[in-house]
Design a protein around this motif. Structure first.
Motif, short mmCIF file in Angstrom:
data_model
loop_
_atom_site.label_atom_id
_atom_site.label_comp_id
_atom_site.label_asym_id
_atom_site.label_seq_id
_atom_site.Cartn_x
_atom_site.Cartn_y
_atom_site.Cartn_z
N ASP A 101 0.83 -1.20 0.00
CA ASP A 101 0.00 0.00 0.00
C ASP A 101 0.86 1.26 0.00
O ASP A 101 0.55 2.25 -0.68
CB ASP A 101 -0.93 -0.01 1.22
N MET A 102 1.95 1.25 0.78
CA MET A 102 2.86 2.39 0.77
C MET A 102 3.52 2.55 -0.59
O MET A 102 3.66 3.68 -1.11
CB MET A 102 3.94 2.20 1.85
N TYR A 103 3.91 1.46 -1.19
CA TYR A 103 4.58 1.49 -2.50
C TYR A 103 3.64 1.98 -3.59
O TYR A 103 4.05 2.72 -4.50
CB TYR A 103 5.09 0.09 -2.83
N HIS A 143 0.36 3.62 -3.12
CA HIS A 143 -0.48 4.79 -2.91
C HIS A 143 0.24 5.97 -2.25
O HIS A 143 -0.17 7.11 -2.45
CB HIS A 143 -1.70 4.40 -2.05
N VAL A 144 1.26 5.72 -1.46
CA VAL A 144 1.89 6.80 -0.70
C VAL A 144 3.19 7.27 -1.36
O VAL A 144 3.33 8.44 -1.71
CB VAL A 144 2.16 6.36 0.76
N PHE A 145 4.14 6.36 -1.55
CA PHE A 145 5.44 6.73 -2.10
C PHE A 145 5.52 6.58 -3.62
O PHE A 145 6.57 6.89 -4.21
CB PHE A 145 6.54 5.91 -1.43
N ARG A 146 4.47 6.05 -4.24
CA ARG A 146 4.36 6.03 -5.70
C ARG A 146 5.56 5.38 -6.39
O ARG A 146 6.25 5.97 -7.21
CB ARG A 146 4.18 7.44 -6.24
N ALA A 165 8.93 2.94 1.00
CA ALA A 165 8.03 1.93 1.54
C ALA A 165 8.74 1.03 2.56
O ALA A 165 8.17 0.68 3.59
CB ALA A 165 7.45 1.08 0.40
N ALA A 189 9.17 2.91 5.85
CA ALA A 189 7.90 2.97 6.58
C ALA A 189 7.61 1.65 7.29
O ALA A 189 7.15 1.63 8.44
CB ALA A 189 6.77 3.30 5.60
#
Length: 559
Positions: free
Chosen positions: A447-449, A451-454, A460, A463
């Protein structure tokens, strides 16, 4: 005359360019020699790796036949990169369909999109690494050595109790002190399961109400966002109640660890269920077995039955699926052996606490202490802490999880990989605890890869490390009822730094340094927390301001 002048000017220019050409020639020669030496070094390393792999393959073929019965890649790897998640269903004999056929034709865009996708978790029926390794006689000898270590600790405690105390306790005093108020923990554990079951019906209600509302309407978005806020708030309250009850009931260390670890496990289970099924509801996927059910369902969103959710709550995995590979029967002898190992290691921990931890640090704060005494105590705890580290891995990730798997007929027993052969901290973190690593990878990293860090793998990964370090520190800090963030520093700072520093390390030296740092780090960690615990117990410290609570008692006792 003009020709002679041109010729002389050419000779002069050639003489002036000659030093430049010689300089370039020297640089090229140095570059060539460096390239050749680097190539020879890399070639020798590659040849050595190939020879080592061939030797290991030959050894596995003769001594470890369990690793060659099936495809090693499909047996000991738990992720595949597919366009859709692999379907896994129940299998009475312990088999599962973990892959999907690839479409015959794909466009270039779809191929690139598939390459960017992160691999999915796949469940396959398989035994644990040590279960397969311990079928080899050479490996069982190491297993017997640990039996002898347990017996030696037992004899040590018996002799000490008889000749010093004049009685036999056998570590039961440690059990009585560590398991006090366990009935309170059991009561809280039952109430937590009521909350976890209520989450299932709340999720079902959200899915049904959302389906009845007009698609893509503001009311539907308001309903989903309100439920999301309520879900996050309930998770935070769940975490706060479990930690505050440790302080409210003044739970001892073992009872507090049981409560906090179970609460963390249930939090991860709930999030896995909601995260996996919410995506299915939002995508409008429905499960239709036949035409009659399709008519009755009339496109209603599919929510798994309560039986699937209940089985997942107790299954030794943190990744939700509607079904898992199952074994055909329960091996009661295997389950009993794993349970006896849990009891034996628990007694071993009691012996180590009484004969080493308490002996080294029980008088901390009451005895003179200097750098030389601290160094002696630290090195005196090296081997006991190494035993604590190895037995903790065996207790939780092998004995207990295999025991619960056998009772539930759970087929996939890959709770860890061969982390002991890792030469980098990347491999160690991936293979040490596959159960938790799969959850962090599936529900945090991806999800971090995405949606957040693109697309930033470094962001990611950091995090994931920070979240894991905070949870580890939260469990240990509330169990000991102290603020002493040594675990956070060693895990979230030193551990992250070693991940990047050891990536280019040679295999042999990397594995040696890995074991050295693990033994030294665990000895430092356990020693510092033991000193802080006994310092708070032995020293009469006043907390006049909030800064006094932040200063370690280890320092305040002697300063």
């Amino acid at each position: 005359m003009a020709a002679e002048r041109v010729e002389k000017r050419g000779e002069e220019e050639a003489q002036t360019r000659l030093p430049d050409l010689s300089f370039v020639h020297d640089k090229l020669q140095k570059f060539q020699s460096k390239m050749v030496s680097d190539f020879e070094q890399r070639l020798s390393c590659m040849v050595e790796d190939v020879l080592q792999d061939l030797r290991q393959r030959e050894l596995r073929a003769h001594e470890f036949p369990n690793f060659e019965k099936s495809d090693r890649k499909s047996t000991w790897h738990n992720r595949v990169t597919n366009q859709a998640p692999a379907d896994v269903s129940d299998a009475p004999n312990g088999h599962a369909n973990g892959t999907q056929p690839r479409p015959p034709l794909q466009s270039e865009t779809s191929v690139r999109k598939q390459r960017r996708q992160l691999p999915e978790k796949v469940f396959v029926a398989r035994e644990s690494y040590l279960t397969a390794l311990l079928q080899v006689e050479h490996m069982r000898t190491i297993y017997h050595i640990f039996y002898i270590i347990l017996v030696m600790f037992l004899l040590n405690v018996i002799c000490y109790d008889y000749f010093v105390d004049g009685r036999f306790d056998l570590g039961l005093g440690t059990f009585r002190g560590g398991l006090r108020r366990l009935h309170w923990v059991l009561g809280v554990w039952l109430l937590e399961h009521v909350f976890v079951l209520a989450l299932y019906f709340a999720f079902r209600g959200w899915a049904l109400v959302r389906h009845r509302l007009k698609p893509h309407s503001s009311l539907q978005r308001f309903w989903s966002h309100s439920c999301l806020i309520l879900y996050i708030s309930s998770q935070l309250v769940f975490c706060f109640v479990s930690t505050s009850l440790c302080l409210k009931f003044n739970l001892p260390f073992v009872s507090a660890c049981v409560l906090l670890l179970e609460s963390t496990r249930l939090l991860m289970k709930m999030h896995a269920f909601v995260r996996y099924n919410a995506e299915r509801v939002l995508n409008g996927k429905a499960k239709k077995e036949d035409a009659q059910e399709e008519k009755e369902a009339s496109g209603r969103p599919f929510v798994p039955p309560l039986s699937c959710y209940t089985y997942f709550l107790f299954a030794p995995t943190l990744i939700y699926r509607d079904s898992y590979p199952r074994t055909s029967h329960i091996r009661w002898k295997f389950a009993l052996n794993r349970l006896l190992e849990v009891v034996a290691i628990a007694f071993l921990y009691a012996f180590i606490h009484e004969r080493h931890i308490h002996e080294h640090f029980g008088q901390y704060g009451l005895e003179p202490m200097g750098p030389s005494q601290l160094i002696l105590k630290l090195f005196g705890m090296m081997l006991p802490c190494a035993v604590i580290f190895l037995c903790g891995f065996y207790l939780i990730l092998h004995s207990w999880l295999n025991f619960t798997s056998e009772l539930l007929r759970f087929g996939d027993r890959m709770f860890y990989k061969d982390w002991w052969t890792s030469h980098t901290y990347d491999g160690y973190y991936r293979n040490w605890n596959v159960v938790v690593h799969d959850w962090l990878y599936e529900y945090v990293y991806k999800d971090m890869y995405t949606h957040v860090f693109r697309g930033s793998k470094v962001g990611a990964s950091l995090a994931v490390f920070m979240i894991s370090a905070v949870v580890h520190e939260q469990v240990l800090g509330f169990a000991l009822q102290m603020f002493f963030p040594v675990m956070f520093f060693l895990f979230g700072v030193v551990g992250v730094a070693l991940v990047f520093l050891m990536r280019s390390a040679p295999k042999v030296m990397g594995n040696i340094f890995l074991w050295f740092s693990l033994i030294l780090g665990n000895a430092t960690l356990i020693s510092l927390y033991a000193m802080e615990h006994y310092a708070l117990k032995n020293c009469s410290l006043s907390n006049r301001s909030w800064t006094d609570r932040l200063l370690p008692a280890v320092w305040r006792c002697y300063n």
